[in-house]
Design an enzyme around this catalytic site. Structure first.
Site, PDB file in Angstrom:
ATOM      1  N   ASP A  45     -15.829   0.993  45.719  1.00  7.61           N
ATOM      2  CA  ASP A  45     -15.557  -0.066  44.740  1.00  7.61           C
ATOM      3  C   ASP A  45     -15.559  -1.406  45.470  1.00  7.61           C
ATOM      4  OD1 ASP A  45     -14.778  -1.084  42.083  1.00  7.61           O
ATOM      5  OD2 ASP A  45     -12.875  -1.575  43.039  1.00  7.61           O
ATOM      6  N   SER A  46     -15.688  -2.475  44.698  1.00  5.19           N
ATOM      7  CA  SER A  46     -15.648  -3.813  45.289  1.00  5.19           C
ATOM      8  C   SER A  46     -14.267  -4.107  45.877  1.00  5.19           C
ATOM      9  CB  SER A  46     -15.973  -4.858  44.222  1.00  5.19           C
ATOM     10  OG  SER A  46     -14.998  -4.798  43.199  1.00  5.19           O
ATOM     11  N   TYR A  78     -17.071  -8.707  42.594  1.00  8.57           N
ATOM     12  CA  TYR A  78     -18.517  -8.554  42.408  1.00  8.57           C
ATOM     13  C   TYR A  78     -18.939  -9.055  41.012  1.00  8.57           C
ATOM     14  CZ  TYR A  78     -19.383  -5.386  46.441  1.00  8.57           C
ATOM     15  OH  TYR A  78     -19.543  -4.831  47.686  1.00  8.57           O
ATOM     16  N   GLY A  79     -17.968  -9.032  40.088  1.00  7.02           N
ATOM     17  CA  GLY A  79     -18.290  -9.267  38.676  1.00  7.02           C
ATOM     18  C   GLY A  79     -18.884 -10.619  38.366  1.00  7.02           C
ATOM     19  N   CYS A 137     -17.271   1.683  40.382  1.00  7.78           N
ATOM     20  CA  CYS A 137     -17.276   0.262  40.043  1.00  7.78           C
ATOM     21  C   CYS A 137     -18.360   0.081  38.992  1.00  7.78           C
ATOM     22  CB  CYS A 137     -17.592  -0.554  41.295  1.00  7.78           C
ATOM     23  SG  CYS A 137     -17.815  -2.316  40.995  1.00  7.78           S
ATOM     24  N   ASN A 138     -17.956  -0.429  37.826  1.00  7.81           N
ATOM     25  CA  ASN A 138     -18.932  -0.607  36.742  1.00  7.81           C
ATOM     26  C   ASN A 138     -19.975  -1.651  37.090  1.00  7.81           C
ATOM     27  OD1 ASN A 138     -17.927   0.886  34.079  1.00  7.81           O
ATOM     28  ND2 ASN A 138     -16.166   0.264  35.282  1.00  7.81           N
ATOM     29  N   THR A 139     -19.527  -2.716  37.756  1.00  5.65           N
ATOM     30  CA  THR A 139     -20.450  -3.800  38.081  1.00  5.65           C
ATOM     31  C   THR A 139     -21.538  -3.288  39.024  1.00  5.65           C
ATOM     32  OG1 THR A 139     -18.539  -5.256  37.901  1.00  5.65           O
ATOM     33  CG2 THR A 139     -20.532  -6.201  38.841  1.00  5.65           C
ATOM     34  N   GLU A 166      -6.511  -8.146  41.890  1.00  7.99           N
ATOM     35  CA  GLU A 166      -6.714  -8.154  43.348  1.00  7.99           C
ATOM     36  C   GLU A 166      -5.599  -8.935  44.055  1.00  7.99           C
ATOM     37  OE1 GLU A 166      -9.147  -6.994  45.752  1.00  7.99           O
ATOM     38  OE2 GLU A 166      -9.732  -5.603  44.172  1.00  7.99           O
ATOM     39  N   CYS A 223     -13.969  -1.547  33.485  1.00  9.39           N
ATOM     40  CA  CYS A 223     -13.836  -2.082  34.836  1.00  9.39           C
ATOM     41  C   CYS A 223     -12.686  -1.297  35.445  1.00  9.39           C
ATOM     42  CB  CYS A 223     -13.507  -3.573  34.805  1.00  9.39           C
ATOM     43  SG  CYS A 223     -13.071  -4.213  36.449  1.00  9.39           S
ATOM     44  N   THR A 224     -12.913  -0.767  36.626  1.00  9.11           N
ATOM     45  CA  THR A 224     -11.925   0.146  37.194  1.00  9.11           C
ATOM     46  C   THR A 224     -10.657  -0.567  37.680  1.00  9.11           C
ATOM     47  OG1 THR A 224     -13.160   0.080  39.275  1.00  9.11           O
ATOM     48  CG2 THR A 224     -13.602   1.909  37.779  1.00  9.11           C
ATOM     49  N   HIS A 225     -10.667  -1.895  37.659  1.00 14.05           N
ATOM     50  CA  HIS A 225      -9.439  -2.643  37.976  1.00 14.05           C
ATOM     51  C   HIS A 225      -8.487  -2.704  36.768  1.00 14.05           C
ATOM     52  CE1 HIS A 225     -11.619  -4.088  41.486  1.00 14.05           C
ATOM     53  NE2 HIS A 225     -10.574  -4.771  41.881  1.00 14.05           N
TER      54      HIS A 225
HETATM   55  N1  DGL Z   1     -13.921  -2.705  39.648  1.00  9.69           N
HETATM   56  C1  DGL Z   1     -15.160  -3.319  39.331  1.00  9.69           C
HETATM   57  C2  DGL Z   1     -15.743  -2.754  38.054  1.00  9.69           C
HETATM   58  O1  DGL Z   1     -15.424  -1.631  37.668  1.00  9.69           O
HETATM   59  C3  DGL Z   1     -15.246  -4.820  39.246  1.00  9.69           C
HETATM   60  C4  DGL Z   1     -14.501  -5.636  40.179  1.00  9.69           C
HETATM   61  C5  DGL Z   1     -15.179  -6.905  40.625  1.00  9.69           C
HETATM   62  O2  DGL Z   1     -15.491  -7.802  39.827  1.00  9.69           O
HETATM   63  O3  DGL Z   1     -15.364  -6.958  41.819  1.00  9.69           O
HETATM   64  O4  DGL Z   1     -16.541  -3.406  37.430  1.00  9.69           O
END
Ligand code: DGL
Length: 280
Positions: A12-13, A44-45, A75-77, A165, A199-201
């Site tokens: 993940d990011s 990353y988003g 990570c979805n992104t 974060e 988004c996994t966050h």
């Molecule tokens: N956890 C990431 C996701 O599922 C995104 C986090 C990011 O923007 O870095 O999209």
């Protein structure tokens, strides 16, 4: 981690993928896992397609170098912006095999879109995600394949990952931004009865999300969906399963401070961990 170990890589990011790893480990505790959080370059988003692709590829390459035969982009992104290229362009050279690539990289979007339609009664589903995931339209395209009658409404929440974060997911500032995006999503269609946290966050914001969404709304996190899908994948692919070592080892890598990672990751993962710094 010994050289002969072949852990399942989870990437993940930053911290978000730990919400997925936690459920994977609960379901499949016997496997070895190595988690890589690219905290130094998160989020990353908000980054371009090329940047997300390049960062993700570097991390996948590193996990391969550490013996992973299977890597999950939790990570979805990264799944939206890098997975297809990695599978189609890079795997054939990074992991050549006689009948196609002999190592695998899987994402979190496909398993989610395969089941999302089963949760909604009204046929109206909301997707909360990073700007990168929303603009990629991956969810719209993939859901259409499995549930063509489903109406999908998206809302980008660019402040949510920085809040998480930075450990601010329980602060009054988080209330403001959670409320704002839930309101904007629900304003798109009154009949939305299911909200996907794509988004996994975002599971870290679940208490606040529940507070601002109507009580009857189903809020879906991806951990359970992805862990079920991985278990099923390993049964359907015994040749991959045979390559994954099973000693119950866990290794955590972060590209940023290990002290910060260990402190925060405990909340995401649910137990104390000790990470190792990785310079990429
Ligand atoms: N956890 C990431 C996701 O599922 C995104 C986090 C990011 O923007 O870095 O999209």
């Amino acid at each position: 981690m010994t050289v002969s170990s072949q852990p399942i890589g989870v990437f993940d990011s930053g911290y978000g993928g730990l919400t997925v790893l936690r459920e994977i480990v609960q379901k499949l505790p016997q496997y070895d896992y190595i988690y890589l959080g690219d905290n130094a370059r998160t989020p990353y988003g908000t980054r371009s397609f090329d940047t997300v692709y390049q960062y993700t590829l570097e991390c996948v390459q590193h996990l391969f170098d550490r013996g992973c035969q299977l890597v999950i982009l939790a990570c979805n992104t990264a799944s939206a912006k890098a997975l297809r290229n990695i599978q189609q362009l890079d795997l054939p050279t990074l992991a050549p095999g006689l009948d196609g690539p002999d190592r695998r990289v899987l994402g979190v979007i496909r398993p989610t879109t395969e089941v999302i339609g089963t949760y909604s009664k009204t046929g109206n589903v909301g997707v909360l995600a990073t700007r990168g995931t929303v603009t990629s339209e991956s969810y719209l395209v993939e859901i259409e394949k499995f549930f063509p009658d489903l109406h999908v409404f998206q809302e980008a929440c660019p402040m949510w990952v920085p809040l998480v974060e930075n450990g601010e997911y329980d602060s009054p500032g988080a209330d403001y931004f959670v409320n704002q995006h839930i309101e904007r999503l629900l304003a798109q269609a009154p009949g939305i009865d299911t909200i996907l946290l794509a988004c996994t966050h975002y599971p870290l914001l679940l208490d606040k999300i529940k507070q601002y969404a109507p009580p009857s709304t189903t809020i879906l996190s991806q951990g359970g969906i992805v862990s079920n899908s991985l278990a099923d994948y390993l049964v359907r692919h015994p040749e991959i399963d045979a390559k994954c070592s099973k000693h119950g080892h866990r290794t955590f890598l972060t590209t940023d401070s290990t002290e910060d990672f260990d402190r925060q990751a405990t909340v995401f993962y649910g137990e104390a961990i000790q990470s190792i710094h990785l310079a990429l």
